[in-house]
Design a protein around this motif. Structure first.
Motif, PDB file in Angstrom:
ATOM      1  N   GLU A 234       0.825  -1.195   0.000  1.00 50.93           N
ATOM      2  CA  GLU A 234       0.000   0.000   0.000  1.00 50.93           C
ATOM      3  C   GLU A 234       0.866   1.253   0.000  1.00 50.93           C
ATOM      4  O   GLU A 234       2.034   1.222   0.421  1.00 50.93           O
ATOM      5  CB  GLU A 234      -0.948   0.020   1.203  1.00 50.93           C
ATOM      6  CG  GLU A 234      -0.253   0.098   2.549  1.00 50.93           C
ATOM      7  CD  GLU A 234      -1.221   0.113   3.726  1.00 50.93           C
ATOM      8  OE1 GLU A 234      -2.374  -0.325   3.530  1.00 50.93           O
ATOM      9  OE2 GLU A 234      -0.830   0.548   4.817  1.00 50.93           O
ATOM     10  N   LEU A 260      -3.637   3.560   0.541  1.00 52.11           N
ATOM     11  CA  LEU A 260      -4.089   3.183  -0.795  1.00 52.11           C
ATOM     12  C   LEU A 260      -3.420   1.863  -1.178  1.00 52.11           C
ATOM     13  O   LEU A 260      -2.198   1.794  -1.308  1.00 52.11           O
ATOM     14  CB  LEU A 260      -3.742   4.264  -1.824  1.00 52.11           C
ATOM     15  CG  LEU A 260      -4.431   5.622  -1.651  1.00 52.11           C
ATOM     16  CD1 LEU A 260      -3.940   6.595  -2.719  1.00 52.11           C
ATOM     17  CD2 LEU A 260      -5.943   5.470  -1.734  1.00 52.11           C
ATOM     18  N   LYS A 261      -4.222   0.822  -1.322  1.00 51.63           N
ATOM     19  CA  LYS A 261      -3.674  -0.485  -1.665  1.00 51.63           C
ATOM     20  C   LYS A 261      -3.135  -0.484  -3.088  1.00 51.63           C
ATOM     21  O   LYS A 261      -3.707   0.155  -3.980  1.00 51.63           O
ATOM     22  CB  LYS A 261      -4.743  -1.559  -1.510  1.00 51.63           C
ATOM     23  CG  LYS A 261      -5.212  -1.777  -0.078  1.00 51.63           C
ATOM     24  CD  LYS A 261      -6.192  -2.926   0.010  1.00 51.63           C
ATOM     25  CE  LYS A 261      -5.526  -4.236  -0.367  1.00 51.63           C
ATOM     26  NZ  LYS A 261      -6.437  -5.392  -0.182  1.00 51.63           N
ATOM     27  N   THR A 264      -5.753  -2.101  -5.805  1.00 49.78           N
ATOM     28  CA  THR A 264      -6.992  -1.472  -5.349  1.00 49.78           C
ATOM     29  C   THR A 264      -8.219  -2.216  -5.832  1.00 49.78           C
ATOM     30  O   THR A 264      -9.205  -2.360  -5.104  1.00 49.78           O
ATOM     31  CB  THR A 264      -7.055  -0.014  -5.843  1.00 49.78           C
ATOM     32  OG1 THR A 264      -5.833   0.648  -5.492  1.00 49.78           O
ATOM     33  CG2 THR A 264      -8.215   0.717  -5.217  1.00 49.78           C
ATOM     34  N   THR A 325     -11.254   0.941 -10.273  1.00 48.87           N
ATOM     35  CA  THR A 325     -10.696   1.839  -9.261  1.00 48.87           C
ATOM     36  C   THR A 325     -11.358   3.210  -9.319  1.00 48.87           C
ATOM     37  O   THR A 325     -11.606   3.838  -8.285  1.00 48.87           O
ATOM     38  CB  THR A 325      -9.174   1.982  -9.461  1.00 48.87           C
ATOM     39  OG1 THR A 325      -8.564   0.696  -9.377  1.00 48.87           O
ATOM     40  CG2 THR A 325      -8.578   2.881  -8.388  1.00 48.87           C
ATOM     41  N   VAL A 362      -2.995   7.782  -7.415  1.00 42.83           N
ATOM     42  CA  VAL A 362      -3.858   6.629  -7.703  1.00 42.83           C
ATOM     43  C   VAL A 362      -3.532   6.027  -9.064  1.00 42.83           C
ATOM     44  O   VAL A 362      -3.449   4.804  -9.212  1.00 42.83           O
ATOM     45  CB  VAL A 362      -5.343   7.041  -7.623  1.00 42.83           C
ATOM     46  CG1 VAL A 362      -6.238   5.928  -8.175  1.00 42.83           C
ATOM     47  CG2 VAL A 362      -5.734   7.342  -6.186  1.00 42.83           C
TER      48      VAL A 362
END
Length: 427
Positions: A234, A260-261, A264, A325, A362
């Motif tokens: 993450e 935040l993995k 995701t 996502t 992201v």
């Protein structure tokens, strides 16, 4: 993991939850071997043995129930599909989005809609399966009564699985739906190992056997380690909350982070991509004869055992990773919530700069996660093409098993930690 389970078993409440979960999983495996009345499972199983590349993932997620045409032949897939559809609809329909934000009451309404949609999808899927197999001569005798029995039995089986999954989530340990998929995949593992063993042993010399067995074990261990790293990895975005005065006291000023993995989207991109590629081939099986001309070239192009299909498979995985996502994580909403609560990312101004920063992070994370998923999904195809080995317990199945196992262990540890704090407060 085993130490966590042993410690959890010593706590009476957790022991009851573990035993309840185990009992429900036994019920699931019993339902997977109960045949549907009026259907000759041996005919379908013989046909399935020659077509398993089309339904391997689906059959694995049903624990072999689909190939055996048992009560749980449709599995829990309709519920997963219904959940995904409801997630999409809550974004597209403002009314559903408002209902979802109504805390517990809204969540119960969304769950009720999801159940209704699950039954509807199971009804459609079982009807299509019954008609398709019946026209192909796989349901004998093919009459209205047998078709209705098949539709009602398999739809009821999916509804029962959905109920069991919700009861496990409520009274057991872990996410019930995920555990259903986990136990189904694990139930096929001994059969998959036997198939691979027979493929390696038969027709090869001793040295070749040893090399292939070593290769398979090395690939398996490496992929397990890679999946674990992908699941637990993450990126933590630091968040600082400003201090403010309330009366004579200063509140706020805490430092936290947004986790935040890396992966995701989880296994959803792989499932979507494989389903999209397999769908035309599945439909083709419901029509007599073999395709020719354009259609023959088309089906050969999308077959992911060929290099063209493998490239298309990888592109679809990356596309669905970004797509899913974007649905589950909204940088605008996160940035606005931070701004309302006086939070900010150090070095980044609140508002649009924060939104742009979150979007950039992201996108980079999703790319890494999507490439990782692609590697995991492509490796079994490469091994199959190079050594003619059908290794179904790698790839998507491995991602599901490792992901669910890690999540379940985390929930058990959280339950143990919560009870530890309760005991400390009572003392």
């Amino acid at each position: 993991m085993f130490k966590t389970l042993r410690n959890a078993y010593k706590i009476p409440d957790l022991r009851k939850r573990l035993m309840y979960t185990l009992m429900m999983l036994v019920v699931i495996r019993l339902g997977a071997v109960i045949p549907v009345p009026g259907v000759d499972a041996s005919i379908i199983k013989n046909w399935f043995d020659t077509q398993n590349e089309m339904f391997s993932l689906f059959d694995a997620m049903t624990g072999g129930a689909f190939a055996d045409m048992s009560l749980f032949a449709m599995g829990i897939i309709p519920y997963i599909t219904a959940s995904i559809i409801m997630n999409l609809l809550t974004i597209a329909i403002p009314k559903l989005e408002e209902i979802q934000k109504e805390d517990e009451d809204g969540r119960q309404k969304i769950n009720k809609y999801t159940r209704y949609l699950t039954v509807a999808l199971a009804l459609i899927q079982s009807t299509a399966t019954a008609i398709g197999f019946g026209r192909g001569g796989l349901i004998r005798p093919y009459n209205t009564f047998n078709v209705l029995v098949f539709i009602l039995a398999t739809t009821a089986g999916t509804a029962l699985l959905m109920w069991i999954g919700e009861r496990i989530t409520e009274k057991g340990i872990g996410n019930g739906i995920s555990l259903i998929i986990l136990i189904n995949i694990l139930s096929r593992l001994p059969i998959d190992i036997r198939i691979v063993y027979n493929q390696i042993i038969l027709g090869n010399e001793l040295i070749v056997n040893i090399l292939l067995i070593t290769l398979v074990l090395a690939v398996f261990i490496a992929m397990v380690a890679f999946v674990v790293a992908l699941q637990v990895g993450e990126r933590r975005i630091p968040v600082q909350y400003a201090k403010k005065m309330q009366g004579r006291k200063a509140v706020g000023g805490q430092s936290t982070h947004i986790p935040l993995k890396v992966n995701t989207a989880g296994v959803i991109p792989v499932i979507f991509a494989s389903s999209l590629l397999q769908f035309p081939a599945v439909i083709r099986r419901f029509f007599p004869g073999e395709p020719a001309g354009f259609w023959a070239r088309f089906f050969d192009f999308i077959n992911y055992t060929n290099w063209t299909g493998a490239i298309l498979y990888a592109v679809l995985i990356i596309f669905f990773a970004y797509f899913y996502t974007s649905i589950t994580f909204n940088p605008i909403e996160v940035a606005n919530n931070m701004k309302k609560n006086g939070g900010f990312v150090p070095g980044i101004r609140p508002g649009k700069p924060t939104i742009d920063y979150l979007n950039k992070i992201v996108n980079n994370i999703v790319l890494v996660g999507a490439l990782g998923l692609t590697i995991i999904a492509i490796i079994p195809i490469i091994v199959q093409g190079a050594y003619a080995l059908q290794i179904s317990f790698l790839g998507t199945s491995l991602i599901i098993v490792v992901g669910v196992a890690l999540e379940t262990v985390k929930q058990i540890e959280a339950q143990m930690l919560m009870r530890h704090y309760k005991g400390f407060l009572k003392s």
